[in-house]
Write an enzyme that holds these catalytic residues in place. Structure first.
Site, PDB file in Angstrom:
ATOM      1  N   SER A   1      55.297  37.793  44.637  1.00 26.92           N
ATOM      2  CA  SER A   1      54.551  37.033  43.666  1.00 26.92           C
ATOM      3  C   SER A   1      53.724  37.897  42.720  1.00 26.92           C
ATOM      4  O   SER A   1      53.245  37.401  41.699  1.00 26.92           O
ATOM      5  CB  SER A   1      53.627  36.049  44.368  1.00 26.92           C
TER       6      SER A   1
ATOM      7  N   SER B   1      55.006  40.377  48.626  1.00 24.31           N
ATOM      8  CA  SER B   1      54.645  40.153  47.222  1.00 24.31           C
ATOM      9  C   SER B   1      54.137  41.334  46.440  1.00 24.31           C
ATOM     10  O   SER B   1      53.941  41.218  45.240  1.00 24.31           O
ATOM     11  CB  SER B   1      53.597  39.034  47.145  1.00 24.31           C
TER      12      SER B   1
ATOM     13  N   LYS C   1      45.492  40.981  39.925  1.00 24.71           N
ATOM     14  CA  LYS C   1      46.350  39.802  40.087  1.00 24.71           C
ATOM     15  C   LYS C   1      45.459  38.564  40.059  1.00 24.71           C
ATOM     16  O   LYS C   1      44.347  38.566  40.606  1.00 24.71           O
ATOM     17  CB  LYS C   1      47.083  39.908  41.413  1.00 24.71           C
TER      18      LYS C   1
END
Lengths: 501, 95, 487
Positions: free
Chosen positions: A178, A202, A103
């Site tokens: 996210s 997330s 990420k």
């Protein structure tokens, strides 16, 4: 090569040619766990290079998902070759054959780190996060950097400055956030596993929306050094995978004491990967009444959750409904505290020593204001403003201190529940993936998507989302299990039993 | 809690953010809405409860006074929007 | 530049509180392991943590806590068992994270104070402290003269500081000066800071207000940019006068930050929008709680060097030296400890003191040297004192001829040099008598004058004998013989 003898795995040109034919003929299938991959490698039917090429092709062919911000094509292939040699020499690490995506909030030396924000576009990390370092030390291959909501703030991955990420099950729907890019990369077979971050859900929420497994460990289980800070007392690195085994193995490798993080736990790291088959005694599972009766809970999600509960009862586990009167207060507590911490954590993005600097600034003050206003997206600015407000002198006690007190009450109550129950069970999300643009108008609507996941972050507890069927449109549904602090092993073992073999 | 134009200006200044008229209006509206929503925390009785500050169990996490962890100047200046090989450069504060 | 009638200013009480920042002499910064060094090329003592790079986290340097505890013990503070860490949020180019890590609610030291003797005062004054806490320093901003840019050097960012905050209980510039002098002396004794205000390793801000005696506290101003103890005093004097003049004219003192101009000796309002600054202090979530145990504190306590006040007491009480001597001798720890070691080996402490305050101090000043590098050993020094005491040389010869040679030669003793240089004082009857007789023979009229009553001439005769002997005649013996001859 001798007449009539087939040498399956050799680096000689003829051998490589032979392999190339074999692979094309077999048309590589989807790999669901590292064990499969590693046994094919041992059998000589696969090598890292072919594997990386496979994933690169999948990434290329599914560009519309917009999951990858950067693909490390050359680097990944170089690494593949290096590790293939190590495999031959018998010196390869435990993760040889695992291709991962990171990420865009994890520092990786010499690589761009943008947090999906204009503010950091082009920024190059000058060190590698220990968690990533540990993966690399065991010969995992990083294939690319995946998109997320800007600075990890969001629940849909629509807040990326570089375009929304799309759910591979339906391109018009969000993958969740996210860590949307991380989830989609795994969902769409662009890598085997991905590291994300989980501050309010997330990792778990996008896992639920994409039919993957999303794991959030206990707060302080993994070093946060090298994880771009959003809300320091909530942030954890999380793992998204297709199998429990891979998830557990990676946690085993990246977790544990690390000297640069002052909050990381010194608690010993069990060999999670070897503890997945604990034959269960009967488990006591808590079901929070308020979660099942929540207004926003979609009927199909509810139904699937109840199905699972029935199945558990049928297996002999005890499922008990409990009251949790503070449930509704968890989200507001979360938003007050995370935005407060974030407003401070993001002050370093000021256009002075790195990051975006506006061309429109004329003096120091205007440079700050324009750079930050132009560099940050809407949601980030909103959270900074909210955080600034709750920390301001006149309101600190009424909001920030109040929220800290409620946090203690919530944590104490949940800890109490988890002393009576082995796990708490609930849906991961109130709905399945919603349409891109559906919640753009009202930020509050979007915040409510986190209603079930924030509990684990507010309390610092481990939690997992596992696939629990689909709705009538084929959109994945997630089931969430929350465990006691540092009880990751139990959580993995129990989750494994809840999944099809 | 209602956020009016003046409060918004002050907050924006503290956060070094700039909003034009319409963005300002939207932000004020959003913030007021969110603050109204979080105010439900007042329904919770927190009399005598100690605020929760630390989520980790660790204490006394300190290190010995030994040099380590340096960054060469070149690398340190590398990501800077404006630098001259020695210093970071920023526009001056205007009087 | 006093425009104020002393009768008017006498109606007002001066109320001053000081905030002193001391840069600590640790190897590394407080929250990052970069070297903590002064004077290096810009942006060379940095790390991702110091630069506030995304993903970085602070890790506390234990030595900083040790040093803060040391200072707290030296000042009689309560050492806090449980410490807090807070973020102070504001934007400035040399503050990389956009917040400073400091201590707000539960600092490492609370209370305490120092007894100081202001210059010209008859009695000591107690200056109470509010707290001592540790925090990180910011980098340096250099405002360009030629362009509209500010240059930022982050070498200093993250340097460990202790901040010493007094209660608003200082009532004169002289008190402030004495307090700062003592603090400087103590931090040097403890070897935690070099206390150099001119270089900036010790900085002071002053909060100054005035009030009529018995009235509530007046509005205070914060004065910054005073880079010497003397300037702090000048600033206080000026600011106090400025405030009294305002009040007497019926005007209000504005609570603001002012900067001191060393050239004019005046203060002026600073341009920053202070009123809009809300630092939004909140507990730092990246640092774990710090608990200081009894063992930790005791460990520091046992390592403490003797403090100036302790040594002054020892030198005056035990060694019977005057307060003045004790003050000079304890100026630095090295000097005081050297002196103390010497006093263990000789009973003539006053002589030792005279040597230290006289020839030795001059020598060190001339050489630009430090007593740390002083090559005279305790034994050599004691030998020198004893040689003079035994009457084998006089003080003048000892200091002019023997001392410099002794310093230059580690292996030598005072006696060996005296012998080698033929400096040993002669007390023998056989040598002195003929010289004395010769001297008297040369000055018959003076002899007559002496016999007639001018007894003071004996000094002159002794001087002549010593001179004629090439400095070697023992003045005492010469005097005795002369008295005999003149009788």
């Amino acid at each position: 090569m001798q007449q009539g003898e087939v040498q399956i795995f050799t680096g000689s040109p003829l051998g490589v040619l032979f392999l190339w034919h074999v692979f094309n003929f077999l048309a590589l299938k989807k790999f669901n766990n590292l064990t499969e991959i590693q046994s094919e490698i041992s059998a000589g039917a696969l090598n890292c290079e072919a594997l990386v090429k496979y994933y690169l092709k999948n990434i290329e062919q599914q560009k519309e998902l917009n999951a990858f911000l950067e693909v490390y094509q050359e680097e990944a292939l170089q690494e593949a070759n290096r590790i293939d040699q190590k495999l031959k020499d018998g010196t390869a690490g435990r993760l040889a054959g695992m291709v991962v995506a990171l990420k865009d909030v994890l520092c990786h030396e010499g690589h761009e780190l943008s947090c999906s924000s204009k503010m950091l576009k082009g920024f190059q990390s000058q060190f590698t996060a220990p968690a990533v370092q540990r993966l690399l030390a065991e010969d995992a291959i990083v294939i690319g950097r995946v998109a997320c909501d800007e600075f990890a703030m969001g629940s849909s991955n629509e807040n990326s400055a570089f375009g929304p990420v799309r759910n591979a099950a339906d391109l018009n729907k969000v993958p969740g956030g996210s860590s949307g890019g991380s989830a989609v990369a795994v969902q769409a077979d662009c890598c085997l596993l991905s590291l994300g971050s989980d501050t309010g859900g997330s990792v778990r929420q996008p896992a639920a929306f994409t039919g993957t497994i999303g794991f959030k460990p206990t707060y302080s289980r993994i070093s946060r050094y090298g994880l771009v800070a959003y809300a320091s007392s909530f942030d954890t690195i999380g793992i998204i995978s297709r199998s429990i085994e891979d998830n557990a193995l990676v946690l085993e490798i990246i977790a544990g004491y690390e000297e640069q993080d002052s909050t990381v736990s010194r608690e010993e790291v069990p060999a999670y990967s070897t503890q997945l088959l604990e034959e269960g005694r009967v488990k006591k599972i808590g079901l929070i009444r308020e979660t099942m009766e929540s207004e926003g809970l979609n009927e199909e999600v509810k139904a699937k959750t109840l199905e699972k509960i029935d199945a558990l009862k049928a297996q002999g586990h005890q499922v008990e409904t409990v009251e949790f009167s503070l449930l509704d207060y968890i989200l507001p507590t979360y938003y007050i505290l995370t935005t407060a911490e974030a407003s401070s954590n993001l002050s370093r993005y000021d256009g002075v020593k790195f990051g975006y600097r506006s061309p429109n600034g004329t003096d120091l003050e205007s440079m700050y204001k324009k750079s930050r206003s132009e560099g940050f997206g809407e949601e980030v600015k909103r959270r900074i403003m909210l955080g600034t407000f709750v920390l301001s002198a006149s309101y600190y006690d009424a909001y920030y201190t109040k929220a800290q007190k409620v946090r203690r009450l919530v944590k104490d109550q949940v800890d109490q529940l988890l002393s009576e129950f082995d796990f708490l069970l609930m849906p991961t999300t109130p709905t399945t993936a919603f349409a891109i643009g559906e919640h753009s108008e009202d930020p509050l609507e979007m915040y409510l998507a986190d209603i079930y996941t924030v509990l684990a972050n507010v309390c610092g507890l481990p939690a997992i989302s596992i696939p629990n069927g689909e709705d009538k449109d084929g959109m994945p549904i997630g089931l969430q299990i929350v465990g006691g602090a540092f009880k990751e092993a139990d959580l993995y073992a129990f989750s494994k039993k809840l999944l099809p073999a | 809690m209602n956020i009016n134009e003046e409060s918004l200006k002050k907050l924006a200044h503290l956060a070094r953010l700039d909003f034009d008229a319409s963005a300002s209006e939207k932000m004020a509206k959003d913030l007021s809405g969110i603050l109204d929503w979080v105010e439900q925390l007042n329904e919770v009785d927190t009399e005598g409860v100690k605020p929760l500050t630390n989520m980790s169990q660790e204490i006394n996490a300190y290190r010995e006074d030994v040099v380590g962890n340096h960054l060469e100047r070149e690398k340190g200046l590398k990501n800077a929007p404006d630098q001259d090989g020695e210093f970071f450069r920023v526009p001056k504060v205007l009087d | 530049m006093t425009m104020l009638d002393p009768e008017v200013s006498a109606k007002y009480e001066i109320v001053v509180g000081l905030e002193i920042h001391c840069q600590l002499l640790t190897n590394t910064k407080i929250y990052a392991a970069d070297a903590n060094r002064f004077g290096e090329a810009p942006n060379t003592n940095i790390s991702p943590i110091t630069l506030g790079h995304p993903g970085t986290l602070p890790k506390l340097n234990k030595k900083v806590v040790d040093y803060a505890i040391k200072m707290g013990l030296a000042c009689g503070c309560e050492i806090s068992r449980e410490n807090s860490f807070e973020r102070k949020n504001y934007f400035y180019p040399d503050l990389p994270k956009g917040y400073q890590l400091t201590q707000d609610k539960a600092p490492i030291c609370v209370g305490g104070g120092l007894e100081v003797l202001p210059k010209g005062a008859a009695e000591k004054v107690y200056v109470p402290l509010n707290r001592i806490h540790f925090e990180e320093d910011a980098g340096k901003s250099i405002h360009s003269e030629t362009e509209d840019v500010t240059l930022v050097d982050l070498n200093r960012a993250g340097t460990p500081l202790i901040e010493i905050v007094t209660e608003p209980a200082i009532h004169s510039a002289a008190e402030a000066g004495a307090f700062l002098t003592d603090v400087r002396q103590i931090v040097r004794y403890l070897e935690i800071c070099d206390g150099n205000m001119e270089e900036g390793s010790m900085r002071c801000d002053a909060n100054i207000s005035v009030r009529k005696y018995g009235a509530p506290l007046g509005k205070k101003t914060e004065v910054k940019n005073m880079n010497s103890i003397r300037n702090v005093q000048r600033a206080i004097d000026h600011e106090v006068e400025r405030q009294i003049i305002l009040i007497e004219a019926g005007e209000e003192v504005i609570s603001e930050t002012r900067t001191f101009d060393a050239n004019t000796g005046t203060t002026a309002a600073m341009r920053t929008k202070e009123e809009l600054n809300d630092y939004r202090y909140f507990p730092d979530p990246d640092l774990s709680p710090l608990f200081v145990s009894e063992e930790w504190i005791e460990g520091i306590r046992t390592e403490m060097p003797p403090l100036p006040a302790d040594l002054v007491q020892k030198f005056t009480q035990e060694y019977g030296l005057p307060a003045y001597d004790a003050g000079v001798l304890t100026e630095t720890k090295e000097m005081a400890l050297f002196f103390d070691a010497v006093c263990q080996q000789t009973q003539n402490r006053k002589a030792a003191s005279n040597w230290m305050m006289g020839p030795i101090k001059s020598f060190l000043n001339e050489q630009g040297g430090d007593i740390k590098n002083f090559s005279l050993s305790v034994d050599q020094f004691v030998g020198l004192i004893e040689l003079v005491d035994a009457g084998k040389v006089n003080f003048s010869i000892a200091s002019k001829e023997i001392f410099p040679r002794l310093v230059a030669d580690k292996a030598a003793t005072a006696e060996s040099i005296a012998k080698a240089q033929n400096l040993l004082q002669d007390s023998s009857e056989d040598t002195i008598r003929p010289i004395a007789e010769a001297v008297l023979a040369e000055m018959p009229d003076k002899v007559t004058a002496f016999k007639k009553g001018k007894k003071g001439l004996i000094g002159m005769f002794i001087g002549q004998v010593v001179k004629k002997s090439g400095g070697k005649a023992d003045p005492k013996k010469a005097g005795a013989i002369l008295q005999e001859l003149l009788a």
